[in-house]
Design a protein around this motif. Structure first.
Motif, mmCIF file in Angstrom:
data_model
loop_
_atom_site.group_PDB
_atom_site.id
_atom_site.type_symbol
_atom_site.label_atom_id
_atom_site.label_comp_id
_atom_site.label_asym_id
_atom_site.label_seq_id
_atom_site.Cartn_x
_atom_site.Cartn_y
_atom_site.Cartn_z
ATOM 1 N N VAL A 350 0.990 -1.193 0.092
ATOM 2 C CA VAL A 350 0.154 -0.037 0.248
ATOM 3 C C VAL A 350 0.980 1.366 0.045
ATOM 4 N N ASP A 351 2.155 1.180 0.814
ATOM 5 C CA ASP A 351 2.777 2.344 0.917
ATOM 6 C C ASP A 351 3.556 2.718 -0.551
ATOM 7 N N ALA A 352 3.853 1.563 -1.001
ATOM 8 C CA ALA A 352 4.604 1.652 -2.295
ATOM 9 C C ALA A 352 3.734 2.233 -3.424
ATOM 10 N N VAL A 353 2.384 1.796 -3.499
ATOM 11 C CA VAL A 353 1.654 2.242 -4.537
ATOM 12 C C VAL A 353 1.220 3.828 -4.329
ATOM 13 N N HIS A 354 1.295 4.029 -2.798
ATOM 14 C CA HIS A 354 0.838 5.634 -2.690
ATOM 15 C C HIS A 354 1.947 6.535 -3.066
ATOM 16 N N GLU A 355 3.410 6.049 -3.043
ATOM 17 C CA GLU A 355 4.227 6.754 -3.393
ATOM 18 C C GLU A 355 4.496 6.871 -4.723
ATOM 19 N N ALA A 356 4.249 5.675 -5.432
ATOM 20 C CA ALA A 356 4.111 5.630 -7.031
ATOM 21 C C ALA A 356 2.942 6.619 -7.530
ATOM 22 N N ILE A 357 1.705 6.862 -7.001
ATOM 23 C CA ILE A 357 0.854 7.846 -7.180
ATOM 24 C C ILE A 357 1.275 9.129 -7.012
ATOM 25 N N THR A 358 1.971 9.251 -5.856
ATOM 26 C CA THR A 358 2.673 10.651 -5.904
ATOM 27 C C THR A 358 3.445 11.057 -6.692
ATOM 28 N N GLU A 359 4.560 10.193 -6.973
ATOM 29 C CA GLU A 359 5.596 10.528 -8.042
ATOM 30 C C GLU A 359 4.873 10.922 -9.417
ATOM 31 N N VAL A 360 3.936 9.932 -9.907
ATOM 32 C CA VAL A 360 3.584 10.058 -11.141
ATOM 33 C C VAL A 360 2.749 11.504 -11.432
ATOM 34 N N THR A 361 1.854 11.588 -10.292
ATOM 35 C CA THR A 361 0.934 12.969 -10.247
ATOM 36 C C THR A 361 1.791 14.196 -10.374
ATOM 37 N N GLN A 370 -3.319 8.327 -17.478
ATOM 38 C CA GLN A 370 -3.638 6.671 -17.600
ATOM 39 C C GLN A 370 -3.090 5.854 -16.482
ATOM 40 N N ARG A 371 -1.683 6.244 -16.210
ATOM 41 C CA ARG A 371 -0.867 5.362 -15.215
ATOM 42 C C ARG A 371 -1.441 5.619 -13.983
ATOM 43 N N VAL A 372 -2.015 6.926 -13.570
ATOM 44 C CA VAL A 372 -2.561 7.113 -12.291
ATOM 45 C C VAL A 372 -3.793 6.310 -12.278
ATOM 46 N N GLN A 373 -4.660 6.056 -13.306
ATOM 47 C CA GLN A 373 -5.856 5.257 -12.939
ATOM 48 C C GLN A 373 -5.596 3.853 -12.852
ATOM 49 N N GLU A 374 -4.573 3.440 -13.629
ATOM 50 C CA GLU A 374 -3.898 2.034 -13.243
ATOM 51 C C GLU A 374 -3.448 1.832 -11.777
#
Length: 658
Positions: A350-361, A370-374
């Protein structure tokens, strides 16, 4: 002899200095100057030696002013071979220059005045620091193995420290291609130092030093390496740190040094090859399937954490959740403990996905939306898995408490209506866990994409009512069975369990999805039956207690007088006899009073009754009339007889004329 000043001592001093403000860096630089002075004094080294014999050969005044008559003493290989403390002259000077640069940088961040000059000063200080460290590095690397007093571990410290200073200067000058290579070298060197220290039989000092290296990697090296790599190539955002370090690692003897000093050869080869579980996770899990949604995994870190969570799940299901002989042998407390590895693994995901969303955003790469939706689909999948296992763990804990509560109730006599403190404590703990479960179900309902799934939403709504009914039933058991509060809680529990839709809980993929299987594994018919039985028992006790109270109240009101036998025999009085433990419907003991009816004697009459009756007849009125008629008149005038008033006519008799 004191040990040489190397990277380990410098990290200890940095940590102790608590470097945050410009004042801290200035104080740290003064401390380094003092240490350098004492070290030179101890080693009997002159700070400056004459550059040439005689005066300078410069002809112009400007050249004469620029030319120095002295040069800094540089320790030679012979001096280093004789005493390794000469290395401290290089490293303390380099660390002092770095501290001056960081002081200026913090000052420039707080005050932008004179920024260009301060920027040049920062770069010059960092270049000086790099120069001192590089001089020591060239000496220890080029020295013969026979005359080199430094071990492989110490040489790796020198190489790593030089790479750190070089990377700091490159990133300050925005030379990201050189910076990413220097940070990759520093990451590899620090990881090799951790592998040399972190062993099973390591001492406390070695473990503390390994923690300092890990902190430096996680706080400074990894973010800077990731940032520099993204500036060079935007596709590096989804590449793991280990793969980035291997990709940009320059040609250096650091790989040989790591292989020599690492205690775990497998991890060392994994570090140098860049092929770890994180790098291979994308090939193992290319996509994520959650309900009817499919998302492609592009981030190796997210894929690695989900792969690790899946491995932890396999162990959890084999040991606890699936029916087996080993699972049956475990106690409820041991089963609850077995959930911890899976919960930690899913929390990391969960933490890794949250960090990935923050970086892509925050990035400006193509296809970011599209990557954020995925990633949101992956986030829902990871959170759904985490919360499902948390609810399963809470169910194990609450089953343990409920079993203890049932044993306690069985020990308590059925005639005892009061609840002791032990039962109340267990009831509070059980209701607290049910509150946690209800909160977890609410968190699942609020996840992205759940509201649009009608089947899952209905199932979660029914699941919420199911756990709410269990909580109300447990709360009802915390009161005496005859109390009004217990009846109220039981009634609410019955209403909640009757609102549960059993068809909604039977999802289509409940057999194929582990999350749905552990989340919706509930026994609605059995729970409804037990709640109905508890409610009926509470209602029976409540009615009995109500009748007892009414009987007591009536007896209190009629205290001192014995009721008639016929009323006692025909009354519907029901009460519970604490002495015999039985329920009485009529008081058959009153039948004994019928034997006394024959021995009853009438009350003897008293003369006062006859006197009263005689007075009512009008005896006094007759006497008055006779006396009046017989009385003589002295004056010959008849006495005046007044007629009785209307009120006196009504109040006649002896009682009214007393």
């Amino acid at each position: 002899m004191a040990p040489p000043v190397l990277l380990d001592q410098l990290l200890h001093e940095r940590t102790a200095a608590l470097l945050q403000s410009a004042t801290d860096y200035r104080r740290y630089a003064h401390h380094l100057s003092s240490r350098l002075h004492h070290l030179r004094k101890t080693l009997k080294v002159r700070r400056r030696i004459p550059a040439k014999a005689g005066k300078s050969a410069s002809t112009t005044p400007a050249d004469s002013a620029a030319a120095s008559k002295y040069k800094t003493h540089v320790p030679s290989v012979t001096e280093l071979s004789a005493d390794k403390r000469f290395a401290g002259i290089f490293l303390l000077a380099a660390e002092r220059a770095w501290a001056h640069a960081m002081e200026t940088k913090v000052t420039m961040e707080n005050n932008a005045a004179g920024a260009p000059e301060r920027k040049r000063h920062i770069l010059s200080r960092l270049a000086k620091a790099r120069k001192h460290a590089a001089a020591l590095e060239s000496i220890v690397l080029n020295a013969d193995s026979a005359s080199n007093p430094f071990t492989d571990y110490e040489i790796l410290q020198v190489v790593t420290y030089t790479a750190l200073l070089a990377a700091t200067g490159d990133i300050e000058s925005r030379n990201y291609e050189k910076a990413v290579a220097s940070f990759a070298l520093a990451y590899t060197g620090l990881s090799g130092l951790v592998l040399a220290l972190a062993t099973a039989d390591a001492s406390d000092d070695d473990n503390d030093m390994a923690d300092l290296y890990r902190d430096l990697i996680s706080s400074t090296v990894e973010p800077a390496l990731k940032f520099s790599a993204i500036q060079v190539d935007s596709s590096a955002r989804s590449i793991a740190i280990l793969a980035l370090a291997h990709k940009y690692l320059p040609t250096s003897p650091v790989d040989k040094l790591v292989l020599r000093i690492a205690k775990d050869e497998t991890k060392a080869k994994e570090l140098l090859s860049g092929k770890s579980d994180a790098a291979e996770a994308l090939s193992a899990i290319p996509t994520i399937q959650w309900r009817s949604h499919t998302a492609q995994l592009r981030d190796t870190v997210v894929a690695a954490t989900i792969l690790a969570a899946g491995a932890a799940d396999e162990q959890l299901f084999s040991e606890v959740l699936l029916p087996s002989d080993d699972a049956n042998k475990l106690s409820l407390r041991e089963k609850a403990v077995r959930f911890d590895p899976a919960l930690l693994a899913w929390q990391d995901a969960v933490d890794a996905v949250h960090e990935a969303i923050t970086e892509v955003t925050n990035s400006s790469i193509e296809g970011a939306q599209q990557r954020v939706q995925e990633l949101y689909i992956v986030s829902t999948y990871a959170n759904y898995s985490l919360i499902s296992r948390r609810i399963a763990r809470d169910n194990v804990l609450v089953s343990q408490l409920r079993s203890a509560l049932n044993k306690r109730h069985k020990k308590t006599s059925s005639s005892k209506l009061a609840v002791n403190k032990s039962v109340s404590a267990k009831v509070r703990a059980t209701t607290g866990i049910y509150d946690t479960i209800l909160q977890s179900v609410s968190q699942i309902i609020e996840l992205p994409g759940v509201a649009a799934d009608e089947a899952l939403s209905n199932a979660l709504s029914s699941l919420q009512k199911y756990y709410s009914s269990l909580r109300l039933a447990v709360a009802a058991s915390g009161f005496s069975q005859a109390s009004v509060d217990a009846s109220t809680y039981w009634k609410k529990a019955v209403d909640e369990i009757n609102c549960v839709d059993e068809m909604a809980l039977n999802l289509d993929d409940v057999d194929n999805d582990n999350n749905a299987r552990i989340l919706f594994n509930v026994d609605v018919p059995g729970t409804r039956k037990s709640i109905m039985a508890g409610a009926a028992t509470s209602q029976s006790f409540s009615e009995t207690a109500k009748i007892v109270e009414e009987t007591k109240l009536e007896a209190e009101q009629n205290r001192g007088s014995q009721p008639f036998v016929i009323d006692t025999l025909t009354s519907a009085a029901i009460w519970f006899d604490n002495r015999t433990g039985r329920t009485k419907f009529v008081d058959f003991e009153r039948l004994v009073d019928l034997d006394n009816v024959a021995s009853l004697t009438p009350v003897p009459s008293k003369p006062v009754f006859f006197d009263t009756a005689f007075n009512f007849i009008g005896y006094e009125d007759g006497i008055v009339q006779e006396a009046t008629a017989a009385a003589p008149t002295k004056s010959g005038i008849e006495p005046e007889v007044t007629a009785p008033s209307q009120q006196d006519e009504k109040k006649t008799g002896w009682f009214w004329r007393r």
